[in-house]
Design an enzyme around this catalytic site. Structure first.
Site, PDB file in Angstrom:
ATOM      1  N   LYS A  15       0.840  -1.217   0.000  1.00 13.94           N
ATOM      2  CA  LYS A  15       0.000   0.000   0.000  1.00 13.94           C
ATOM      3  C   LYS A  15       0.871   1.261   0.000  1.00 13.94           C
ATOM      4  O   LYS A  15       0.571   2.225  -0.685  1.00 13.94           O
ATOM      5  CB  LYS A  15      -0.915   0.008   1.244  1.00 13.94           C
ATOM      6  CG  LYS A  15      -1.904  -1.151   1.278  1.00 13.94           C
ATOM      7  CD  LYS A  15      -2.726  -1.130   2.551  1.00 13.94           C
ATOM      8  CE  LYS A  15      -1.929  -1.414   3.810  1.00 13.94           C
ATOM      9  NZ  LYS A  15      -1.371  -2.766   3.891  1.00 13.94           N
ATOM     10  N   GLY A  39       3.130  -0.811   8.861  1.00 17.21           N
ATOM     11  CA  GLY A  39       4.476  -0.474   8.397  1.00 17.21           C
ATOM     12  C   GLY A  39       4.386  -0.333   6.893  1.00 17.21           C
ATOM     13  O   GLY A  39       4.178  -1.320   6.192  1.00 17.21           O
ATOM     14  N   HIS A  40       4.480   0.902   6.408  1.00  9.35           N
ATOM     15  CA  HIS A  40       4.315   1.153   4.974  1.00  9.35           C
ATOM     16  C   HIS A  40       5.643   1.616   4.386  1.00  9.35           C
ATOM     17  O   HIS A  40       6.195   2.627   4.801  1.00  9.35           O
ATOM     18  CB  HIS A  40       3.229   2.219   4.740  1.00  9.35           C
ATOM     19  CG  HIS A  40       1.872   1.776   5.202  1.00  9.35           C
ATOM     20  ND1 HIS A  40       0.767   2.576   5.193  1.00  9.35           N
ATOM     21  CD2 HIS A  40       1.448   0.579   5.697  1.00  9.35           C
ATOM     22  CE1 HIS A  40      -0.277   1.902   5.655  1.00  9.35           C
ATOM     23  NE2 HIS A  40       0.112   0.692   5.968  1.00  9.35           N
TER      24      HIS A  40
HETATM   25  P1  GDP Z   1       2.241  -2.111   3.091  1.00  6.91           P
HETATM   26  O1  GDP Z   1       2.147  -2.354   4.548  1.00  6.91           O
HETATM   27  O2  GDP Z   1       1.036  -2.580   2.357  1.00  6.91           O
HETATM   28  O3  GDP Z   1       2.589  -0.692   2.750  1.00  6.91           O
HETATM   29  O4  GDP Z   1       3.457  -3.022   2.572  1.00  6.91           O
HETATM   30  P2  GDP Z   1       4.912  -3.177   3.258  1.00  6.91           P
HETATM   31  O5  GDP Z   1       5.680  -1.945   3.008  1.00  6.91           O
HETATM   32  O6  GDP Z   1       4.778  -3.639   4.656  1.00  6.91           O
HETATM   33  O7  GDP Z   1       5.478  -4.403   2.455  1.00  6.91           O
HETATM   34  C1  GDP Z   1       5.643  -4.370   1.074  1.00  6.91           C
HETATM   35  C2  GDP Z   1       7.128  -4.598   0.733  1.00  6.91           C
HETATM   36  O8  GDP Z   1       7.249  -4.893  -0.640  1.00  6.91           O
HETATM   37  C3  GDP Z   1       7.986  -3.379   0.954  1.00  6.91           C
HETATM   38  O9  GDP Z   1       9.270  -3.806   1.333  1.00  6.91           O
HETATM   39  C4  GDP Z   1       8.029  -2.716  -0.416  1.00  6.91           C
HETATM   40  O10 GDP Z   1       9.200  -1.926  -0.631  1.00  6.91           O
HETATM   41  C5  GDP Z   1       8.031  -3.915  -1.305  1.00  6.91           C
HETATM   42  N1  GDP Z   1       7.391  -3.745  -2.613  1.00  6.91           N
HETATM   43  C6  GDP Z   1       6.287  -3.001  -2.939  1.00  6.91           C
HETATM   44  N2  GDP Z   1       5.951  -3.204  -4.221  1.00  6.91           N
HETATM   45  C7  GDP Z   1       6.850  -4.081  -4.721  1.00  6.91           C
HETATM   46  C8  GDP Z   1       7.010  -4.713  -5.986  1.00  6.91           C
HETATM   47  O11 GDP Z   1       6.236  -4.531  -6.920  1.00  6.91           O
HETATM   48  N3  GDP Z   1       8.039  -5.609  -6.115  1.00  6.91           N
HETATM   49  C9  GDP Z   1       8.905  -5.873  -5.097  1.00  6.91           C
HETATM   50  N4  GDP Z   1       9.875  -6.747  -5.323  1.00  6.91           N
HETATM   51  N5  GDP Z   1       8.789  -5.298  -3.902  1.00  6.91           N
HETATM   52  C10 GDP Z   1       7.771  -4.429  -3.705  1.00  6.91           C
HETATM   53  P1  IMO Z   2       0.151  -2.859   7.254  1.00  3.62           P
HETATM   54  O1  IMO Z   2      -0.574  -1.540   7.301  1.00  3.62           O
HETATM   55  C1  IMO Z   2       0.224  -7.075   8.306  1.00  3.62           C
HETATM   56  C2  IMO Z   2      -1.671  -8.229  12.081  1.00  3.62           C
HETATM   57  C3  IMO Z   2      -0.752  -8.728  13.173  1.00  3.62           C
HETATM   58  C4  IMO Z   2      -1.680  -9.712  13.866  1.00  3.62           C
HETATM   59  C5  IMO Z   2      -3.029  -9.013  13.779  1.00  3.62           C
HETATM   60  C6  IMO Z   2      -3.417  -8.268  15.054  1.00  3.62           C
HETATM   61  O2  IMO Z   2       1.632  -2.729   7.259  1.00  3.62           O
HETATM   62  O3  IMO Z   2      -0.376  -3.699   6.146  1.00  3.62           O
HETATM   63  P2  IMO Z   2      -2.584  -5.973  16.092  1.00  3.62           P
HETATM   64  O4  IMO Z   2      -1.234  -5.577  16.609  1.00  3.62           O
HETATM   65  O5  IMO Z   2      -3.111  -5.112  15.013  1.00  3.62           O
HETATM   66  O6  IMO Z   2      -3.588  -6.163  17.203  1.00  3.62           O
HETATM   67  O7  IMO Z   2      -2.347  -7.452  15.477  1.00  3.62           O
HETATM   68  O8  IMO Z   2      -2.943  -8.102  12.706  1.00  3.62           O
HETATM   69  N1  IMO Z   2      -1.321  -6.905  11.531  1.00  3.62           N
HETATM   70  C7  IMO Z   2      -0.760  -6.705  10.331  1.00  3.62           C
HETATM   71  N2  IMO Z   2      -0.304  -7.600   9.432  1.00  3.62           N
HETATM   72  N3  IMO Z   2       0.290  -5.759   8.048  1.00  3.62           N
HETATM   73  C8  IMO Z   2      -0.161  -4.858   8.930  1.00  3.62           C
HETATM   74  O9  IMO Z   2      -0.211  -3.544   8.663  1.00  3.62           O
HETATM   75  C9  IMO Z   2      -0.686  -5.317  10.166  1.00  3.62           C
HETATM   76  N4  IMO Z   2      -1.189  -4.718  11.260  1.00  3.62           N
HETATM   77  C10 IMO Z   2      -1.582  -5.691  12.079  1.00  3.62           C
HETATM   78  O10 IMO Z   2       0.384  -9.347  12.635  1.00  3.62           O
HETATM   79  O11 IMO Z   2      -1.770 -10.903  13.127  1.00  3.62           O
HETATM   80 MG    MG Z   3       3.210  -3.285   6.097  1.00  2.98          MG
END
Ligand code: GDP
Ligand code: IMO
Ligand code: MG
Length: 444
Positions: A15, A39-40
């Site tokens: 995202k 964690g984005h």
């Molecule tokens: P979010 O929580 O939905 O914002 O996603 P996260 O940031 O936690 O996890 C997504 C991971 O995938 C991050 O390390 C991004 O940098 C990485 N990522 C996002 N889009 C792509 C993609 O198209 N390809 C690859 N290889 N990595 C990606």
């Molecule tokens: P983003 O925004 C993935 C999961 C936790 C656990 C459950 C409940 O980066 O996509 P909590 O601490 O919210 O009460 O935990 O939800 N969880 C996520 N998993 N991405 C997240 O956020 C999450 N936020 C919470 O791992 O299973």
């Molecule tokens: Mg995340």
């Protein structure tokens, strides 16, 4: 002009990357639920940023970033994040915090961890950030709000009551741990009030003035639809509503203002924490995808569980959120896999299911139905145009689109902002409703 962006699976769909991409055309980005359990990740010009609370639109100098009323906010974490962002040359002058946002108080992470320990084998696998306990207090009407930080006398009175009558008795008598010190908390939170004061405001008129001007507003979802408190795999969920509906109550934007809901889906499935995941690959293949996709939690560093794309989950999210446009991420991670499997539905108790069932025991024991598609066997990370995609990759995208019943408009082939393929010239987001076209799947 309002666009909602939601995670379509169990979170971590990418995202952050897509929000960053869309923020270029946004006047305002709003976080509306969750807290620093999120964690984005955003990768821009070789630099990686990991946002837990600050909206991912902050990298654009003209985008106002709002932490909305539906968020639970840990002031300590936010201040740290603000410092980190500033130290990398990014201005946070455009950050606003809703005075209605609830605060994570020192007892919330403690209770989160203690409750998890008490659950033993039935633990949920929370992030221990205090999210569940903070939302529970909000519902119980004993929560503290960001606006309270600006009212020291009120804060003191409320703290005395909540700590001495509710929280410390629980800590001491139920969990046999040390009680918390009222004065220390008061000093700490008064300090936060002073530092965060300039950012805390009544956001309601600000958002509604923006809507009145027809500004482009982007709602940044955290977590994912399968972690939704009502529609996810309860009780293995988070304590907020990461759906389009939650985005509205978490920001104060009316449903009639929404132009488009966009869903972000990973080209396979991941999940952190416990609970059913029908397509999980608990084997060497799963380990391989985890390694190539670097599937380790952005917030907790935990290895993510990995599995094939689950079209029953995706279809459910499309219907639940009214998703009109999909961003498919991490397709590059599947480069070397052949064949690639897609779960098209489940068999449970002898019946075919097209959506995940509410009964998590049925979901845990169901039989996923798979179909296999050939892999493409070459790197797609450097591609930028749909016509350059290998035939097999194109076929995979088309098939997902058909199974999800919504158009895939963006395909992400790497973490960086430019590693993106726009699949159509159809408007993708931030476009008024009247200009959007109805999607007609070509081959269903
Ligand atoms: P979010 O929580 O939905 O914002 O996603 P996260 O940031 O936690 O996890 C997504 C991971 O995938 C991050 O390390 C991004 O940098 C990485 N990522 C996002 N889009 C792509 C993609 O198209 N390809 C690859 N290889 N990595 C990606
Ligand atoms: P983003 O925004 C993935 C999961 C936790 C656990 C459950 C409940 O980066 O996509 P909590 O601490 O919210 O009460 O935990 O939800 N969880 C996520 N998993 N991405 C997240 O956020 C999450 N936020 C919470 O791992 O299973
Ligand atoms: Mg995340």
């Amino acid at each position: 002009m309002v666009t909602i962006l939601v995670g379509g699976q169990w979170g971590d769909e990418g995202k952050g990357k897509i929000i960053d991409l869309l923020s270029e055309n946004a006047d305002m980005v709003i976080r509306s639920q969750g807290g620093n359990n999120a964690g984005h990740t955003v990768v821009n010009a070789g630099q990686e940023f990991r946002f837990h609370l600050i909206p991912s639109g902050i990298l654009y100098p003209n985008t106002t970033c709002v932490i909305g009323n539906g968020v639970v906010l840990d002031p300590r974490v936010l201040l740290e994040e603000m410092e980190q962002v500033q130290s990398r040359g990014i201005s946070i002058d455009r950050l606003l915090i809703s005075d209605r946002a609830h605060l994570i108080m020192p007892w919330h992470p403690i209770l989160d961890k203690l409750e998890e320990e008490q659950r033993g084998d039935d633990r949920l696998g929370t992030t221990w950030r205090g999210i569940g306990p903070a939302y529970a207090d909000k519902v119980r009407r004993i929560g503290f709000r960001a606006g309270d930080l600006q009212k020291p006398r009120f804060l003191e009175k409320k703290l005395s009551f909540v700590l001495s009558k509710i929280k410390n008795p629980i800590l001491e008598q139920l969990y046999h741990v040390k009680p918390l010190d009222r004065q220390a908390i008061l000093d700490e939170y008064t300090g936060y009030g002073e530092r965060l004061g300039p950012y805390i405001q009544d956001i309601f008129p600000i958002i509604h003035r923006a809507l009145g001007r027809n500004d482009r507003v982007l709602l940044e979802g955290a977590q994912g639809s399968m972690l939704d408190l009502d529609f996810g795999t309860y009780p293995y969920v988070t304590s907020s509503s990461p759906t389009a509906g939650g985005a509205l109550t978490g920001s104060g934007i009316p449903p009639t203002a929404v132009d488009l809901t966009m869903g972000v889906f990973k080209a396979y499935t991941t999940r952190v924490g416990y609970g059913p995941m029908p397509t999980e690959l608990d084997n060497a293949l799963g380990e391989q995808i985890r390694k190539i996709g670097v599937e380790y939690g952005t917030t907790t560093g935990r290895p993510r569980r990995v599995g094939w794309f689950d079209a029953a989950v995706a279809r459910y999210s499309v219907v639940l959120n009214g998703i009109g446009s999909i961003a498919l991420t991490k397709l590059d991670v599947l480069d070397g896999f052949d064949p690639i499997r897609i779960c098209t539905g489940y068999v449970s108790k002898g019946e075919l299911q097209e959506f995940p069932m509410a009964n998590i025991s049925h979901l845990k024991h169901c039989e996923p139905v798979y179909e296999e598609l050939p892999g493409w066997g070459s790197s797609i990370a450097g591609l930028r145009r749909p016509e350059d995609l290998p035939k097999a990759a194109r076929r995979y995208i088309d098939r997902l689109e058909q199974l999800c019943r919504a158009p895939i408009d963006i395909v992400s082939v790497g973490p960086a902002r430019d590693q993106t393929i726009r699949m159509s010239s159809r408007p993708q987001t931030l476009v008024p409703r009247q200009h959007q076209q109805q999607h007609q799947p070509s081959h269903s």
